[in-house]
Design an enzyme around this catalytic site. Sequence first.
Site, mmCIF file in Angstrom:
data_model
loop_
_atom_site.group_PDB
_atom_site.id
_atom_site.type_symbol
_atom_site.label_atom_id
_atom_site.label_comp_id
_atom_site.label_asym_id
_atom_site.label_seq_id
_atom_site.Cartn_x
_atom_site.Cartn_y
_atom_site.Cartn_z
ATOM 1 N N ASP A 140 -7.164 4.327 -4.508
ATOM 2 C CA ASP A 140 -7.752 4.205 -3.165
ATOM 3 C C ASP A 140 -8.375 5.578 -2.896
ATOM 4 O OD1 ASP A 140 -7.781 2.219 -0.727
ATOM 5 O OD2 ASP A 140 -7.397 4.164 0.162
ATOM 6 N N LYS A 200 0.865 -1.190 0.000
ATOM 7 C CA LYS A 200 0.000 0.000 0.000
ATOM 8 C C LYS A 200 0.892 1.226 0.000
ATOM 9 C CE LYS A 200 -4.412 1.132 0.225
ATOM 10 N NZ LYS A 200 -5.592 0.358 -0.198
HETATM 11 P P1 NDP Z 1 -12.990 7.825 -2.743
HETATM 12 O O1 NDP Z 1 -11.918 8.805 -2.537
HETATM 13 O O2 NDP Z 1 -13.523 7.598 -4.123
HETATM 14 O O3 NDP Z 1 -14.221 8.108 -1.785
HETATM 15 C C1 NDP Z 1 -14.058 8.163 -0.403
HETATM 16 C C2 NDP Z 1 -15.365 8.570 0.226
HETATM 17 O O4 NDP Z 1 -15.272 8.454 1.634
HETATM 18 C C3 NDP Z 1 -15.733 9.998 -0.059
HETATM 19 O O5 NDP Z 1 -17.126 10.135 -0.057
HETATM 20 C C4 NDP Z 1 -15.099 10.718 1.123
HETATM 21 O O6 NDP Z 1 -15.684 11.978 1.385
HETATM 22 C C5 NDP Z 1 -15.347 9.752 2.244
HETATM 23 N N1 NDP Z 1 -14.287 9.891 3.240
HETATM 24 C C6 NDP Z 1 -12.971 9.670 3.061
HETATM 25 N N2 NDP Z 1 -12.276 9.916 4.169
HETATM 26 C C7 NDP Z 1 -13.183 10.312 5.071
HETATM 27 C C8 NDP Z 1 -13.080 10.703 6.407
HETATM 28 N N3 NDP Z 1 -11.901 10.743 7.056
HETATM 29 N N4 NDP Z 1 -14.236 11.028 7.050
HETATM 30 C C9 NDP Z 1 -15.426 10.971 6.398
HETATM 31 N N5 NDP Z 1 -15.573 10.612 5.118
HETATM 32 C C10 NDP Z 1 -14.476 10.285 4.475
HETATM 33 O O7 NDP Z 1 -12.399 6.441 -2.158
HETATM 34 P P2 NDP Z 1 -12.900 4.956 -2.413
HETATM 35 O O8 NDP Z 1 -14.362 4.917 -2.617
HETATM 36 O O9 NDP Z 1 -12.014 4.354 -3.442
HETATM 37 O O10 NDP Z 1 -12.516 4.263 -1.029
HETATM 38 C C11 NDP Z 1 -13.432 4.158 0.054
HETATM 39 C C12 NDP Z 1 -12.979 3.051 0.986
HETATM 40 O O11 NDP Z 1 -12.931 1.808 0.272
HETATM 41 C C13 NDP Z 1 -11.565 3.213 1.577
HETATM 42 O O12 NDP Z 1 -11.531 2.633 2.852
HETATM 43 C C14 NDP Z 1 -10.692 2.387 0.638
HETATM 44 O O13 NDP Z 1 -9.505 1.972 1.263
HETATM 45 C C15 NDP Z 1 -11.635 1.225 0.380
HETATM 46 N N6 NDP Z 1 -11.391 0.428 -0.821
HETATM 47 C C16 NDP Z 1 -11.300 0.985 -2.055
HETATM 48 C C17 NDP Z 1 -11.120 0.204 -3.178
HETATM 49 C C18 NDP Z 1 -11.092 0.761 -4.547
HETATM 50 O O14 NDP Z 1 -10.999 -0.029 -5.496
HETATM 51 N N7 NDP Z 1 -11.195 2.062 -4.763
HETATM 52 C C19 NDP Z 1 -10.956 -1.259 -3.055
HETATM 53 C C20 NDP Z 1 -11.148 -1.759 -1.706
HETATM 54 C C21 NDP Z 1 -11.329 -0.925 -0.647
HETATM 55 P P3 NDP Z 1 -14.916 13.310 0.900
HETATM 56 O O15 NDP Z 1 -14.965 13.268 -0.578
HETATM 57 O O16 NDP Z 1 -15.672 14.419 1.508
HETATM 58 O O17 NDP Z 1 -13.514 13.182 1.446
HETATM 59 O O1 2IT Z 2 -7.970 -1.493 -0.730
HETATM 60 C C1 2IT Z 2 -7.905 -1.984 -1.876
HETATM 61 O O2 2IT Z 2 -8.032 -3.201 -2.067
HETATM 62 C C2 2IT Z 2 -7.706 -1.080 -3.010
HETATM 63 N N1 2IT Z 2 -7.657 0.126 -2.808
HETATM 64 C C3 2IT Z 2 -7.555 -1.625 -4.394
HETATM 65 C C4 2IT Z 2 -6.142 -2.089 -4.632
HETATM 66 C C5 2IT Z 2 -5.823 -2.519 -6.038
HETATM 67 O O3 2IT Z 2 -4.650 -2.836 -6.252
HETATM 68 O O4 2IT Z 2 -6.706 -2.554 -6.910
#
Ligand code: NDP
Ligand code: 2IT
Length: 444
Positions: free
Chosen positions: A166, A126
């Site tokens: 992420d 990561k």
């Molecule tokens: P994005 O940046 O696309 O979206 C994140 C969302 O969560 C936004 O709505 C954001 O609001 C909110 N958010 C982030 N940090 C905070 C905080 N500290 N307090 C409140 N709200 C918060 O990220 P993703 O959708 O990609 O990721 C969301 C989660 O999923 C994370 O935990 C990530 O690690 C996990 N994840 C992502 C994957 C992926 O493929 N993208 C795969 C597996 C897991 P705002 O815009 O206002 O900051």
């Molecule tokens: O938390 C996760 O699994 C991710 N943000 C996706 C990682 C990836 O390599 O697609």
Amino acid sequence: MSYVDEVIERIERENPSEPEFHQAVREVLNSLRPVVDANEESYRRDALLERLVNPERQIKFRVPWIDDKGQVHVNTGYRVQFSSAIGPYKGGLRLHPSVNLGIIKFLGFEQIFKNSLTGLPIGGGKGGSDFDPKGKSDREVMSFCQSFMSELCKYIGSDTDIPAGDIGTGAREIGYLFGEYKKLRGLFTGVLTGKGLSFGGSLARTEATGYGLLYITEEMLKDHGQDIAGKTVTVSGSGNVAIYAIEKARQLGAKVVTCSDSTGWVYDPDGIDVAALKEIKEKNRQRLTEYKKYRPQSEYHEGRGVWTVPCEIALPCATQNELTLEDAKTLAANGVIAVAEGANMPTTAEATAYLQAQGILFLPGKASNAGGVATSALEMSQNSERLHWSFEQVDAQLKDIMIDLYHHIDDAAKRYGKDGNYVDGANIAGFEKVVDAMISQGIV
Ligand code: NDP
Ligand code: 2IT
């Protein structure tokens, strides 16, 4: 003191000020107790757990970049290459002001087991930075990404370490990072995943984490004699994971009534309008306050509050420790039957324990959000064979992976007398493949 307790104590002592990393290690090692107890002598002799919880490599670097007014800023970049036991390091890059080494280590540690659970040959890693893309122009984001990659490119490669998106890292950032890598190294390879479709990205990668979350939730419900259709669902977050979780939940006949961002949350009694959400978040990069303009009957509230809304299924899709014990009690009192994590470790340890004690079905993120990284691995396969698969082909493979994953963790839980405990099932099943590879490869 048991071997597990010794290692937990040592990790906490040697890595102060990393509470999220401690939390992730405690959860995994507690689940592994029966496996470790059965092999204590050999694991102890080979320092197997110490090797599991210490990253193979941690890289920290300076990231200077220039804003539109000519001012230079300096952020900190990280890449933690945690485990290459079963494949090259694989995991996302988080861009958020809260990022520090402990957060990247917790995410990298979780990624080891998640990646193992996909059944695909990918190790755990990561990275990220405390850079905040919010409110920055495209040029400023590009300046940051180019500077970040100018250092990161020394450590990554399509067969060594393959970063992806992420929080804060989406299609725009991956594009700039890829362009800079290609320029610096002179290589057009699959060194990043989540790429644009015109330069090696996979169809369905954008949707994969959210869709995968719903495929596995559906399978778990089916296994417990329930159906997702007709259920009321609450979702937190409004980013990549949340948007496509809402989209798939709707396609499966559920009604999603909430979403949120870091400033507030929306309640839409008629069901969240995904097209409006995409326009606000993906296209215009605006705040959720805009949602009411599209849906006048919806409510917008400042602050937190998604988990106060009655639902049968709760899907936390924002960030770590966003669902607390108090939230868990409210959800349980309101009749929730299942909680499945779209984000990484969004439920606090106390909240998880409470939900499980109440008999509420609980899927941990390392299982339920594995569809994103699984589809990243499918993108790597397509890049290697220089071919491009159809949306339907990738989506079908994603669905198969999530269904298999559910049965794999369910089976592991049952084998250790933990029927229905998918936290233990996921940690044990993820560990089994990694430990086998570690033992086979000797002390490295
Ligand atoms: P994005 O940046 O696309 O979206 C994140 C969302 O969560 C936004 O709505 C954001 O609001 C909110 N958010 C982030 N940090 C905070 C905080 N500290 N307090 C409140 N709200 C918060 O990220 P993703 O959708 O990609 O990721 C969301 C989660 O999923 C994370 O935990 C990530 O690690 C996990 N994840 C992502 C994957 C992926 O493929 N993208 C795969 C597996 C897991 P705002 O815009 O206002 O900051
Ligand atoms: O938390 C996760 O699994 C991710 N943000 C996706 C990682 C990836 O390599 O697609």
